[in-house]
Design a protein around this motif. Sequence first.
Motif, PDB file in Angstrom:
ATOM      1  N   GLU A  20      -0.562  14.063   2.920  1.00 51.17           N
ATOM      2  CA  GLU A  20      -0.714  13.879   4.357  1.00 51.17           C
ATOM      3  C   GLU A  20      -0.244  12.485   4.718  1.00 51.17           C
ATOM      4  OE1 GLU A  20      -5.064  13.192   5.475  1.00 51.17           O
ATOM      5  OE2 GLU A  20      -5.235  14.219   3.537  1.00 51.17           O
ATOM      6  N   LEU A  21       0.443  12.401   5.817  1.00 50.12           N
ATOM      7  CA  LEU A  21       0.964  11.143   6.319  1.00 50.12           C
ATOM      8  C   LEU A  21       0.221  10.798   7.598  1.00 50.12           C
ATOM      9  CD1 LEU A  21       3.091   8.883   6.106  1.00 50.12           C
ATOM     10  CD2 LEU A  21       4.668  10.378   7.351  1.00 50.12           C
ATOM     11  N   SER A  22      -0.377   9.617   7.630  1.00 49.68           N
ATOM     12  CA  SER A  22      -1.088   9.162   8.816  1.00 49.68           C
ATOM     13  C   SER A  22      -0.933   7.643   8.886  1.00 49.68           C
ATOM     14  CB  SER A  22      -2.560   9.590   8.753  1.00 49.68           C
ATOM     15  OG  SER A  22      -3.184   9.038   7.615  1.00 49.68           O
ATOM     16  N   ASN A  23      -1.896   6.971   9.471  1.00 51.67           N
ATOM     17  CA  ASN A  23      -1.866   5.511   9.577  1.00 51.67           C
ATOM     18  C   ASN A  23      -3.206   4.924   9.198  1.00 51.67           C
ATOM     19  OD1 ASN A  23       0.806   5.097  10.724  1.00 51.67           O
ATOM     20  ND2 ASN A  23      -0.002   6.140  12.520  1.00 51.67           N
ATOM     21  N   GLU A 155     -15.133   4.259 -11.571  1.00 49.49           N
ATOM     22  CA  GLU A 155     -15.137   3.145 -10.621  1.00 49.49           C
ATOM     23  C   GLU A 155     -15.142   3.634  -9.172  1.00 49.49           C
ATOM     24  OE1 GLU A 155     -12.512  -0.247 -12.675  1.00 49.49           O
ATOM     25  OE2 GLU A 155     -11.459   1.675 -12.462  1.00 49.49           O
ATOM     26  N   GLY A 156     -15.808   4.743  -8.938  1.00 53.16           N
ATOM     27  CA  GLY A 156     -15.791   5.392  -7.631  1.00 53.16           C
ATOM     28  C   GLY A 156     -16.190   4.498  -6.475  1.00 53.16           C
ATOM     29  N   GLU A 157     -17.275   3.773  -6.606  1.00 52.55           N
ATOM     30  CA  GLU A 157     -17.729   2.947  -5.481  1.00 52.55           C
ATOM     31  C   GLU A 157     -16.764   1.793  -5.225  1.00 52.55           C
ATOM     32  OE1 GLU A 157     -19.218   2.208  -2.151  1.00 52.55           O
ATOM     33  OE2 GLU A 157     -19.923   3.934  -3.267  1.00 52.55           O
ATOM     34  N   ALA A 158     -16.261   1.154  -6.279  1.00 49.88           N
ATOM     35  CA  ALA A 158     -15.281   0.068  -6.107  1.00 49.88           C
ATOM     36  C   ALA A 158     -14.003   0.603  -5.459  1.00 49.88           C
ATOM     37  CB  ALA A 158     -14.973  -0.583  -7.452  1.00 49.88           C
ATOM     38  N   MET A 159     -13.580   1.808  -5.862  1.00 43.99           N
ATOM     39  CA  MET A 159     -12.389   2.429  -5.292  1.00 43.99           C
ATOM     40  C   MET A 159     -12.584   2.688  -3.802  1.00 43.99           C
ATOM     41  SD  MET A 159     -11.466   5.871  -4.270  1.00 43.99           S
ATOM     42  CE  MET A 159     -12.439   6.956  -5.262  1.00 43.99           C
ATOM     43  N   ARG A 160     -13.707   3.298  -3.441  1.00 43.93           N
ATOM     44  CA  ARG A 160     -13.957   3.606  -2.043  1.00 43.93           C
ATOM     45  C   ARG A 160     -14.014   2.327  -1.197  1.00 43.93           C
ATOM     46  NH1 ARG A 160     -16.532   7.670  -4.798  1.00 43.93           N
ATOM     47  NH2 ARG A 160     -18.500   6.570  -5.041  1.00 43.93           N
ATOM     48  N   ALA A 171      -9.523   6.101   8.688  1.00 39.51           N
ATOM     49  CA  ALA A 171      -8.241   6.646   8.226  1.00 39.51           C
ATOM     50  C   ALA A 171      -8.380   7.472   6.953  1.00 39.51           C
ATOM     51  CB  ALA A 171      -7.254   5.502   7.971  1.00 39.51           C
ATOM     52  N   LEU A 172      -9.557   7.454   6.353  1.00 34.58           N
ATOM     53  CA  LEU A 172      -9.758   8.095   5.050  1.00 34.58           C
ATOM     54  C   LEU A 172     -10.683   9.305   5.134  1.00 34.58           C
ATOM     55  CD1 LEU A 172     -10.436   4.820   3.050  1.00 34.58           C
ATOM     56  CD2 LEU A 172      -8.374   6.237   2.862  1.00 34.58           C
ATOM     57  N   PRO A 173     -10.393  10.333   4.323  1.00 34.72           N
ATOM     58  CA  PRO A 173     -11.338  11.450   4.227  1.00 34.72           C
ATOM     59  C   PRO A 173     -12.592  11.004   3.477  1.00 34.72           C
ATOM     60  CG  PRO A 173      -9.531  11.760   2.679  1.00 34.72           C
ATOM     61  CD  PRO A 173      -9.202  10.539   3.495  1.00 34.72           C
ATOM     62  N   ALA A 174     -13.672  11.734   3.644  1.00 30.50           N
ATOM     63  CA  ALA A 174     -14.966  11.362   3.067  1.00 30.50           C
ATOM     64  C   ALA A 174     -14.910  11.158   1.560  1.00 30.50           C
ATOM     65  CB  ALA A 174     -16.015  12.412   3.413  1.00 30.50           C
ATOM     66  N   GLU A 175     -14.183  12.024   0.839  1.00 31.41           N
ATOM     67  CA  GLU A 175     -14.148  11.899  -0.624  1.00 31.41           C
ATOM     68  C   GLU A 175     -13.474  10.621  -1.103  1.00 31.41           C
ATOM     69  OE1 GLU A 175     -10.692  14.617   0.491  1.00 31.41           O
ATOM     70  OE2 GLU A 175     -12.760  14.316   1.132  1.00 31.41           O
ATOM     71  N   LEU A 176     -12.752   9.953  -0.203  1.00 29.85           N
ATOM     72  CA  LEU A 176     -12.141   8.666  -0.558  1.00 29.85           C
ATOM     73  C   LEU A 176     -12.862   7.505   0.126  1.00 29.85           C
ATOM     74  CD1 LEU A 176      -8.324   9.590  -0.510  1.00 29.85           C
ATOM     75  CD2 LEU A 176      -9.849   9.366  -2.492  1.00 29.85           C
ATOM     76  N   GLY A 177     -14.044   7.772   0.623  1.00 31.37           N
ATOM     77  CA  GLY A 177     -14.871   6.707   1.189  1.00 31.37           C
ATOM     78  C   GLY A 177     -14.769   6.543   2.678  1.00 31.37           C
ATOM     79  N   GLY A 178     -14.125   7.483   3.362  1.00 26.51           N
ATOM     80  CA  GLY A 178     -13.924   7.343   4.791  1.00 26.51           C
ATOM     81  C   GLY A 178     -14.798   8.230   5.645  1.00 26.51           C
ATOM     82  N   THR A 179     -14.487   8.206   6.916  1.00 29.02           N
ATOM     83  CA  THR A 179     -15.250   8.976   7.894  1.00 29.02           C
ATOM     84  C   THR A 179     -14.380   9.988   8.642  1.00 29.02           C
ATOM     85  OG1 THR A 179     -14.849   7.263   9.569  1.00 29.02           O
ATOM     86  CG2 THR A 179     -16.888   7.087   8.270  1.00 29.02           C
ATOM     87  N   ARG A 180     -13.109  10.058   8.294  1.00 28.39           N
ATOM     88  CA  ARG A 180     -12.197  10.967   8.993  1.00 28.39           C
ATOM     89  C   ARG A 180     -12.515  12.418   8.649  1.00 28.39           C
ATOM     90  NH1 ARG A 180      -7.045  10.915   6.558  1.00 28.39           N
ATOM     91  NH2 ARG A 180      -7.445  13.043   5.951  1.00 28.39           N
ATOM     92  N   ARG A 181     -12.521  13.246   9.661  1.00 33.60           N
ATOM     93  CA  ARG A 181     -12.704  14.685   9.445  1.00 33.60           C
ATOM     94  C   ARG A 181     -11.378  15.271   8.996  1.00 33.60           C
ATOM     95  NH1 ARG A 181     -17.244  17.212  12.423  1.00 33.60           N
ATOM     96  NH2 ARG A 181     -18.320  15.523  13.493  1.00 33.60           N
ATOM     97  N   CYS A 182     -11.436  16.174   8.034  1.00 34.72           N
ATOM     98  CA  CYS A 182     -10.215  16.828   7.559  1.00 34.72           C
ATOM     99  C   CYS A 182      -9.734  17.810   8.610  1.00 34.72           C
ATOM    100  CB  CYS A 182     -10.469  17.555   6.234  1.00 34.72           C
ATOM    101  SG  CYS A 182     -10.771  16.405   4.901  1.00 34.72           S
ATOM    102  N   ALA A 183      -8.398  17.938   8.694  1.00 32.49           N
ATOM    103  CA  ALA A 183      -7.790  18.863   9.662  1.00 32.49           C
ATOM    104  C   ALA A 183      -7.991  20.290   9.219  1.00 32.49           C
ATOM    105  CB  ALA A 183      -6.310  18.561   9.812  1.00 32.49           C
TER     106      ALA A 183
END
Length: 183
Positions: A20-23, A155-160, A171-183
């Motif tokens: 996926e391409l975003s910003n 190193e999940g927490e450091a990565m997120r 800008a990030l989906p939850a599994e990568l530490g973000g709050t963006r909802r998946c499309a």
Amino acid sequence: EEDEALCVYECSLRSIMLYELSNTSSGRPLLIERVGAWDVTALKTAAAESPEQIVFAHVLVNERIRRQLDASREEPLQTVLVFDCAGLSWAHLRAATLMGLFSTMSQLDAAHFPNCMGTIFVVNTGWAFVKLWSVASRFVAEGTCAKVRIFSTAEGEAMRAALRETCGADALPAELGGTRRCA
């Protein structure tokens, strides 16, 4: 002007190559690739049917990124690339036809888009990848090595945290530490 048929094909590749391409929240292009979740059989089939179309689609995405970077009025922006390796297996690495195709795309990137890439995150890797990178990185240009950040699954927490700092949680989906909802 973009070729309509190629645009349709590129969109169809997203469901096979899982990208996926975003910003980022600061406006940098962000490309997230779910490499570890690839259906290797489906990808090999697509590559066998039209390898040149896959390369053309790759160049189309890079051109979109380059145009966004060129249009920036701010300091020179560079792309953030996230390779999510969760689920990566030997089947991915044994697919010689895919490795050849990705080598071609990498050569094109180096020749035609050399200054587009800023930060490269390789996340959710196994311990073997971390060890392999520690050896292989000695043979990679110093400037390129400085752009790469590797995070194992341990190193999940450091990565997120690093991804949130660079990309912004929105800008990030939850599994990568973000709050963006998946499309």
